[in-house]
Design an enzyme around this catalytic site. Sequence first.
Site, PDB file in Angstrom:
ATOM      1  N   ARG A   1       9.083   6.625   7.766  1.00  0.00           N
ATOM      2  CA  ARG A   1       9.681   7.489   6.750  1.00  0.00           C
ATOM      3  C   ARG A   1      10.250   8.707   7.469  1.00  0.00           C
ATOM      4  O   ARG A   1       9.505   9.589   7.890  1.00  0.00           O
ATOM      5  CB  ARG A   1       8.571   7.900   5.781  1.00  0.00           C
TER       6      ARG A   1
ATOM      7  N   HIS B   1       7.670  12.959   2.250  1.00  0.00           N
ATOM      8  CA  HIS B   1       7.088  12.024   1.283  1.00  0.00           C
ATOM      9  C   HIS B   1       7.857  12.108  -0.039  1.00  0.00           C
ATOM     10  O   HIS B   1       8.281  11.095  -0.587  1.00  0.00           O
ATOM     11  CB  HIS B   1       5.611  12.352   1.062  1.00  0.00           C
TER      12      HIS B   1
ATOM     13  N   TYR C   1       2.354  18.298   9.350  1.00  0.00           N
ATOM     14  CA  TYR C   1       1.357  17.310   9.802  1.00  0.00           C
ATOM     15  C   TYR C   1       1.879  16.268  10.782  1.00  0.00           C
ATOM     16  O   TYR C   1       1.127  15.414  11.220  1.00  0.00           O
ATOM     17  CB  TYR C   1       0.716  16.610   8.589  1.00  0.00           C
TER      18      TYR C   1
HETATM   19  C1  LIG Z   1      -4.198   5.914  -7.672  1.00  0.00           C
HETATM   20  C2  LIG Z   1      -3.450   7.056  -7.033  1.00  0.00           C
HETATM   21  N1  LIG Z   1      -4.085   7.838  -6.141  1.00  0.00           N
HETATM   22  C3  LIG Z   1      -3.430   8.849  -5.532  1.00  0.00           C
HETATM   23  C4  LIG Z   1      -2.108   9.102  -5.839  1.00  0.00           C
HETATM   24  C5  LIG Z   1      -1.370  10.251  -5.150  1.00  0.00           C
HETATM   25  N2  LIG Z   1      -0.402   9.702  -4.177  1.00  0.00           N
HETATM   26  C6  LIG Z   1       0.910   9.643  -4.466  1.00  0.00           C
HETATM   27  S1  LIG Z   1       1.791   8.969  -3.215  1.00  0.00           S
HETATM   28  C7  LIG Z   1       0.427   8.770  -2.263  1.00  0.00           C
HETATM   29  C8  LIG Z   1       0.525   8.168  -0.886  1.00  0.00           C
HETATM   30  C9  LIG Z   1       1.044   6.770  -0.886  1.00  0.00           C
HETATM   31  O1  LIG Z   1       1.294   6.349   0.421  1.00  0.00           O
HETATM   32  P1  LIG Z   1       1.826   4.906   0.748  1.00  0.00           P
HETATM   33  O2  LIG Z   1       1.100   3.890  -0.063  1.00  0.00           O
HETATM   34  O3  LIG Z   1       1.771   4.748   2.212  1.00  0.00           O
HETATM   35  O4  LIG Z   1       3.336   4.895   0.234  1.00  0.00           O
HETATM   36  P2  LIG Z   1       4.555   5.825   0.625  1.00  0.00           P
HETATM   37  O5  LIG Z   1       4.559   6.956  -0.359  1.00  0.00           O
HETATM   38  O6  LIG Z   1       4.390   6.277   2.040  1.00  0.00           O
HETATM   39  O7  LIG Z   1       5.780   4.998   0.441  1.00  0.00           O
HETATM   40  C10 LIG Z   1      -0.703   9.234  -2.937  1.00  0.00           C
HETATM   41  C11 LIG Z   1      -2.076   9.217  -2.367  1.00  0.00           C
HETATM   42  C12 LIG Z   1      -1.486   8.280  -6.802  1.00  0.00           C
HETATM   43  N3  LIG Z   1      -0.203   8.429  -7.152  1.00  0.00           N
HETATM   44  N4  LIG Z   1      -2.160   7.247  -7.368  1.00  0.00           N
END
Ligand SMILES: Cc1ncc(C[n+]2csc(CCOP(=O)(O)OP(=O)(O)O)c2C)c(N)n1
Length: 398
Positions: free
Chosen positions: A292, A296, A305
């Site tokens: 990425r 985010h 970070y």
């Molecule tokens: C069940 C849940 N826990 C926490 C969150 C908060 N949250 C939003 S995005 C994220 C990280 C997701 O990372 P990844 O699965 O690697 O996907 P990316 O965003 O990098 O595409 C988190 C923890 C959420 N949306 N849903």
Amino acid sequence: MSDPTDSAAAPAPPQTGSGFGPDLAEVFGPSQQDGGPELIQLLTPEGERVHHPDFDMEFTPEQLRGFYRDMVMVRRIDTESTALQRHGELGIWAQLLGQEAAQVGAGRALRPQDFVFPTYREHGVAWCRGLDPLKLLGLFRGVDHGDWDPEEYNFGLYTIVIGAQTLHATGYAMGMQRDGAVGTGDPERDAAVIAHFGDGASSQGDVNEAFIFAASYNAPVVFFCQNNQWAISEPIERQTRIPLYQRALGFGFPGVRVDGNDVLATYAVTQAALQRARDGQGPTFVEAYTYRMGAHTTTDDPTRYRLSGDVESWKLKDPISRVEAYLRRNGLADSAFFGEVAGEADDLGARLRDGVKALPDPRPLDIFDAVYDETTDELREQHDEFAAYLDSFEGSHA
Ligand SMILES: Cc1ncc(C[n+]2csc(CCOP(=O)(O)OP(=O)(O)O)c2C)c(N)n1
């Protein structure tokens, strides 16, 4: 998210020579930085065509130009939307910069009858499904909850609850199986489901439960994980001790790691996995190894970070420039073509800028409409109370 500088939160990897199998520190060692030897690639970052014993494929010049065009357009959707958020026109935007090849490769491998369960970042797949990007912008502007009919595009609504869509996808795939839309040998009928999720989502219970159900019922689903190395501020090293794709074996289905910045390889691998599912051979885990390059979301500051050196090294693996290099070097596209695509992207950008401001605000009373099929007395009462409240202001709420 945890503090990335807090090293106490990360226990040391298992020790070597314990007699309990392979040294996991080696399995997940420095070789993982570039995806490791298992990375499936058909086009190198320098734009050299390479071959793979299991996933080789020939592409027509038209297909290659099509991939290039798709990726340029998808990147424009992303940069334009980021700018729109900065101008206050969107509440938030989830950037996909760097993940264009993973999404276009997967999106173009789909047949019309396949069904997609996206995360909140699948703008490139949405593009491949023919969804007007303005529909995505309505959601990020906060004027609707995703104003598209999933059945029209075979593209589900964006899912914020991390990993939940993998369960929805598995259930949907099991339904397709029971409807007799799998393994008939008819290419117009046989269908598969693809579930998108991130590396962070792979730690969720929902995702692991989806794997078990899919394996147990041989569901026609492709688990497509974009390992972009980060779950907000949480690095991949904290999500897993082994390469993610290797987890699939423990659930009883194959896993592969593809270069997610290589649109050709991602297309070839996803197409093979989807076909396996359509043929009735069950689930596959595809780990698209990518990065990425942006934040985010627009609320995140990744400089807090991660190292800028990492970002710089991934820029050298840019998904678009390697296709451009290949097209130019092999005389498959001339400057008129590149100019045309750039012009088309400019037009799209202008359309999005104008279009987003023209999206109608929702009527406040609409929130009562989609709660129940048949409304209740209590809800009707609340509706009337709210309508009276709105009427107490100047202007109409209708
Ligand atoms: C069940 C849940 N826990 C926490 C969150 C908060 N949250 C939003 S995005 C994220 C990280 C997701 O990372 P990844 O699965 O690697 O996907 P990316 O965003 O990098 O595409 C988190 C923890 C959420 N949306 N849903």
